[in-house]
Scaffold this active site. Structure first.
Site, PDB file in Angstrom:
ATOM      1  N   GLY A  12      35.747  44.460  36.254  1.00 16.58           N
ATOM      2  CA  GLY A  12      36.944  43.610  36.357  1.00 16.58           C
ATOM      3  C   GLY A  12      37.075  42.848  35.045  1.00 16.58           C
ATOM      4  O   GLY A  12      36.596  43.309  34.002  1.00 16.58           O
ATOM      5  N   GLU A 169      52.936  34.202  44.704  1.00 16.54           N
ATOM      6  CA  GLU A 169      53.234  35.365  43.850  1.00 16.54           C
ATOM      7  C   GLU A 169      53.598  36.582  44.709  1.00 16.54           C
ATOM      8  O   GLU A 169      54.478  37.358  44.364  1.00 16.54           O
ATOM      9  CB  GLU A 169      52.038  35.672  42.940  1.00 16.54           C
ATOM     10  CG  GLU A 169      51.836  34.584  41.877  1.00 16.54           C
ATOM     11  CD  GLU A 169      51.111  35.081  40.632  1.00 16.54           C
ATOM     12  OE1 GLU A 169      50.137  35.831  40.787  1.00 16.54           O
ATOM     13  OE2 GLU A 169      51.520  34.700  39.530  1.00 16.54           O
TER      14      GLU A 169
HETATM   15  P1  FAD Z   1      37.186  41.222  39.437  1.00 19.92           P
HETATM   16  O1  FAD Z   1      38.309  41.228  38.496  1.00 19.92           O
HETATM   17  O2  FAD Z   1      37.434  41.121  40.888  1.00 19.92           O
HETATM   18  O3  FAD Z   1      36.299  42.521  39.142  1.00 19.92           O
HETATM   19  C1  FAD Z   1      35.217  42.897  39.948  1.00 19.92           C
HETATM   20  C2  FAD Z   1      34.947  44.373  39.720  1.00 19.92           C
HETATM   21  O4  FAD Z   1      33.749  44.730  40.408  1.00 19.92           O
HETATM   22  C3  FAD Z   1      36.053  45.285  40.256  1.00 19.92           C
HETATM   23  O5  FAD Z   1      36.364  46.273  39.298  1.00 19.92           O
HETATM   24  C4  FAD Z   1      35.430  45.912  41.490  1.00 19.92           C
HETATM   25  O6  FAD Z   1      35.930  47.224  41.776  1.00 19.92           O
HETATM   26  C5  FAD Z   1      33.958  45.957  41.084  1.00 19.92           C
HETATM   27  N1  FAD Z   1      33.048  46.002  42.226  1.00 19.92           N
HETATM   28  C6  FAD Z   1      33.027  45.200  43.313  1.00 19.92           C
HETATM   29  N2  FAD Z   1      32.013  45.546  44.133  1.00 19.92           N
HETATM   30  C7  FAD Z   1      31.374  46.585  43.549  1.00 19.92           C
HETATM   31  C8  FAD Z   1      30.252  47.368  43.900  1.00 19.92           C
HETATM   32  N3  FAD Z   1      29.551  47.166  45.018  1.00 19.92           N
HETATM   33  N4  FAD Z   1      29.869  48.350  43.046  1.00 19.92           N
HETATM   34  C9  FAD Z   1      30.535  48.588  41.889  1.00 19.92           C
HETATM   35  N5  FAD Z   1      31.611  47.872  41.523  1.00 19.92           N
HETATM   36  C10 FAD Z   1      32.028  46.886  42.332  1.00 19.92           C
HETATM   37  N6  FAD Z   1      43.663  34.342  37.869  1.00 19.92           N
HETATM   38  C11 FAD Z   1      44.256  33.765  36.797  1.00 19.92           C
HETATM   39  O7  FAD Z   1      43.561  33.185  35.935  1.00 19.92           O
HETATM   40  N7  FAD Z   1      45.615  33.795  36.636  1.00 19.92           N
HETATM   41  C12 FAD Z   1      46.439  34.437  37.504  1.00 19.92           C
HETATM   42  O8  FAD Z   1      47.655  34.485  37.327  1.00 19.92           O
HETATM   43  C13 FAD Z   1      45.851  35.055  38.651  1.00 19.92           C
HETATM   44  N8  FAD Z   1      46.619  35.727  39.537  1.00 19.92           N
HETATM   45  C14 FAD Z   1      46.023  36.395  40.568  1.00 19.92           C
HETATM   46  C15 FAD Z   1      46.839  37.136  41.434  1.00 19.92           C
HETATM   47  C16 FAD Z   1      46.265  37.858  42.477  1.00 19.92           C
HETATM   48  C17 FAD Z   1      47.140  38.671  43.383  1.00 19.92           C
HETATM   49  C18 FAD Z   1      44.848  37.833  42.673  1.00 19.92           C
HETATM   50  C19 FAD Z   1      44.223  38.621  43.781  1.00 19.92           C
HETATM   51  C20 FAD Z   1      44.039  37.075  41.825  1.00 19.92           C
HETATM   52  C21 FAD Z   1      44.613  36.355  40.767  1.00 19.92           C
HETATM   53  N9  FAD Z   1      43.826  35.609  39.877  1.00 19.92           N
HETATM   54  C22 FAD Z   1      44.414  34.986  38.798  1.00 19.92           C
HETATM   55  C23 FAD Z   1      42.357  35.549  40.032  1.00 19.92           C
HETATM   56  C24 FAD Z   1      41.680  36.642  39.188  1.00 19.92           C
HETATM   57  O9  FAD Z   1      42.218  37.898  39.473  1.00 19.92           O
HETATM   58  C25 FAD Z   1      40.161  36.654  39.427  1.00 19.92           C
HETATM   59  O10 FAD Z   1      39.665  35.369  39.213  1.00 19.92           O
HETATM   60  C26 FAD Z   1      39.497  37.660  38.468  1.00 19.92           C
HETATM   61  O11 FAD Z   1      39.873  38.971  38.810  1.00 19.92           O
HETATM   62  C27 FAD Z   1      37.957  37.528  38.499  1.00 19.92           C
HETATM   63  O12 FAD Z   1      37.404  38.438  37.594  1.00 19.92           O
HETATM   64  P2  FAD Z   1      35.976  39.085  37.876  1.00 19.92           P
HETATM   65  O13 FAD Z   1      35.625  39.901  36.682  1.00 19.92           O
HETATM   66  O14 FAD Z   1      35.022  38.041  38.319  1.00 19.92           O
HETATM   67  O15 FAD Z   1      36.174  40.025  39.126  1.00 19.92           O
END
Ligand code: FAD
Length: 401
Positions: A12, A169
């Site tokens: 992510g 949103e």
């Molecule tokens: P993620 O982006 O969730 O990535 C996690 C990754 O891990 C994914 O690719 C997933 O497939 C992978 N994964 C999970 N479990 C496993 C597993 N067991 N094995 C292998 N891979 C796995 N934030 C903002 O700052 N501004 C915004 O405008 C905003 N808008 C949003 C709108 C929506 C609809 C949503 C849902 C969220 C929004 N957010 C926003 C929040 C933001 O999307 C999250 O905070 C962000 O995605 C977190 O990043 P991350 O890398 O921690 O996790």
């Protein structure tokens, strides 16, 4: 000499940006880096509401990881992470493959929290991943199709739970998409309903009144029924039941009531705080110095009991510091403390309006919407430079697996 092994879990925001940064910072052959992710694409979570409504083409939301990592520094492995043995430094996948590491980054993101409300887990639709968002899109289309067969109006009532950032949103995208679907299926728009149910007494509670008022009037102008100070107490396939006794006939409940860290973390014998992994100022997991954690999975305390919010902005900034700390750890250099710089927040309400606060300036309407597009474009630039931005503008298609 044996190269240190770095494993990154999750592609992510946190995982992919760390990988991209490592491509630049690491010297050739300095470390063996492997990125493990469930799918072979990186989905832009902040745009999942568009996929859910059907207002964005898939190629703009899900990007092939192979196209993003091109420098042969990071190996990509498609796989589902199941367990981590922190003592013996091993990652186990669901298919029983084992990966050893010297340094580990946990960036496994969020899960949707349904708070144990009866029927929600089984019947509500969740904006959690690209796949779950595609399922919402298909379900909505199916409801229009079936309405033309059985005339059941509950098929055209779309309830969004939660009027926080994601909920608003999502509602915004439905405002844009329902007229198009009505036209396609030759159904009067008046037959459709969008109901936004919020437990607290205000929509977008973290924004100031001017932005809340703008949003409220925009939603009303677009026939959205906003119901605040009301909790959903139950849901089934045909209705949503509210705490004021009302039962709203609806076949679609889109749950945006809250997020929490990936539930998988609970199985790893770590000391969690509010479901997230506590990290120190260098983004290291407090009990294991060779394990880092960023993004929604990490509990980074700014003040006692006050963690940074789960946002993409936080995940990206943490990834940028984490990558340099991973390299510093490999080289035996001093690590850099993470300091968060809040640049602002903009919530879209469909493609024509948005509200937000950017560097202390309050924005509403088209100007805010333009700012949101700039933020989205900027992420593509960080991710893949001008090449990716142009490619996305021209909409190159690929097949997802
Ligand atoms: P993620 O982006 O969730 O990535 C996690 C990754 O891990 C994914 O690719 C997933 O497939 C992978 N994964 C999970 N479990 C496993 C597993 N067991 N094995 C292998 N891979 C796995 N934030 C903002 O700052 N501004 C915004 O405008 C905003 N808008 C949003 C709108 C929506 C609809 C949503 C849902 C969220 C929004 N957010 C926003 C929040 C933001 O999307 C999250 O905070 C962000 O995605 C977190 O990043 P991350 O890398 O921690 O996790």
């Amino acid at each position: 000499m044996r190269k240190p092994k770095v494993i990154i879990l999750g592609a992510g925001y946190g995982g992919i940006i760390t990988s991209k940064e490592l491509e630049t910072i690491l010297n050739k052959g300095e470390a063996e880096v492997t990125l493990i992710n469930k799918h072979d694409y990186h989905y832009i979570s902040t745009q999942l509401h568009k996929t859910s409504a059907g207002t964005a083409v898939d190629e703009k939301v899900a990007l092939h990881i192979a196209d993003l990592l091109k420098k042969n520094v990071v190996n990509f492995k498609k796989g589902i992470v199941d367990h981590v043995d922190f003592v013996n430094k091993k990652v186990m996948l669901e298919n029983n493959e084992i990966y050893e590491y010297d340094y580990l980054l946990i960036a496994l993101g969020f899960d949707v929290d349904t708070f144990g409300i009866p029927g929600v887990e089984e019947n509500a639709f969740k904006i959690r991943s690209f796949r779950s968002s595609k399922a919402i899109q298909q379900h909505i289309q199916e409801q229009f199709n079936k309405y033309n067969e059985d005339g059941d109006l509950s098929r055209l009532t779309f309830i969004v739970a939660g009027a926080g950032f994601t909920g608003i949103e999502m509602v915004g995208e439905l405002i844009d998409q329902l007229p198009k679907l009505c036209k396609k299926y030759e159904i009067p728009l008046e037959n459709t309903r969008i109901v936004n149910v919020e437990a607290s007494d205000s929509i977008l509670p973290f924004f100031d009144q001017k932005l809340i008022d703008f949003t409220t009037s925009y939603l009303k102008k677009n026939r959205v029924e906003v119901v605040t100070s009301t909790k959903i107490v139950e849901c089934n396939k045909e209705a949503v039941i509210l705490d004021n006794g009302y039962q709203v006939p609806a076949r679609t409940l889109i749950w945006s009531g809250g997020v929490r860290a990936n539930r998988l973390l609970e199985r790893w014998n770590l000391q969690l705080v509010k479901g997230r992994i506590p990290v120190d100022q260098y983004l290291r997991v407090k009990t294991f110095e060779d394990v880092f954690c960023v993004g929604d999975a990490a509990y980074f305390e700014v003040e006692e009991n006050t963690p940074l919010p789960a946002t993409a902005q936080v995940a990206i900034q943490q990834a940028q510091v984490c990558s340099s700390n991973l390299v510093a750890a490999i080289r035996g250099n001093a690590l850099k403390p993470f300091i968060y710089h809040h640049k602002g927040t903009v919530a879209s309400i469909g493609s024509r309006a948005a509200v937000g606060n950017v560097f202390g300036v309050k924005l509403t309407g088209r100007l805010a919407s333009l700012m949101k597009q700039v933020i989205e474009a900027r992420y593509l630039l960080v991710l893949g430079g001008p090449g990716l931005l142009l490619k996305e503008m021209f909409n190159v298609k690929f097949k997802k697996s």
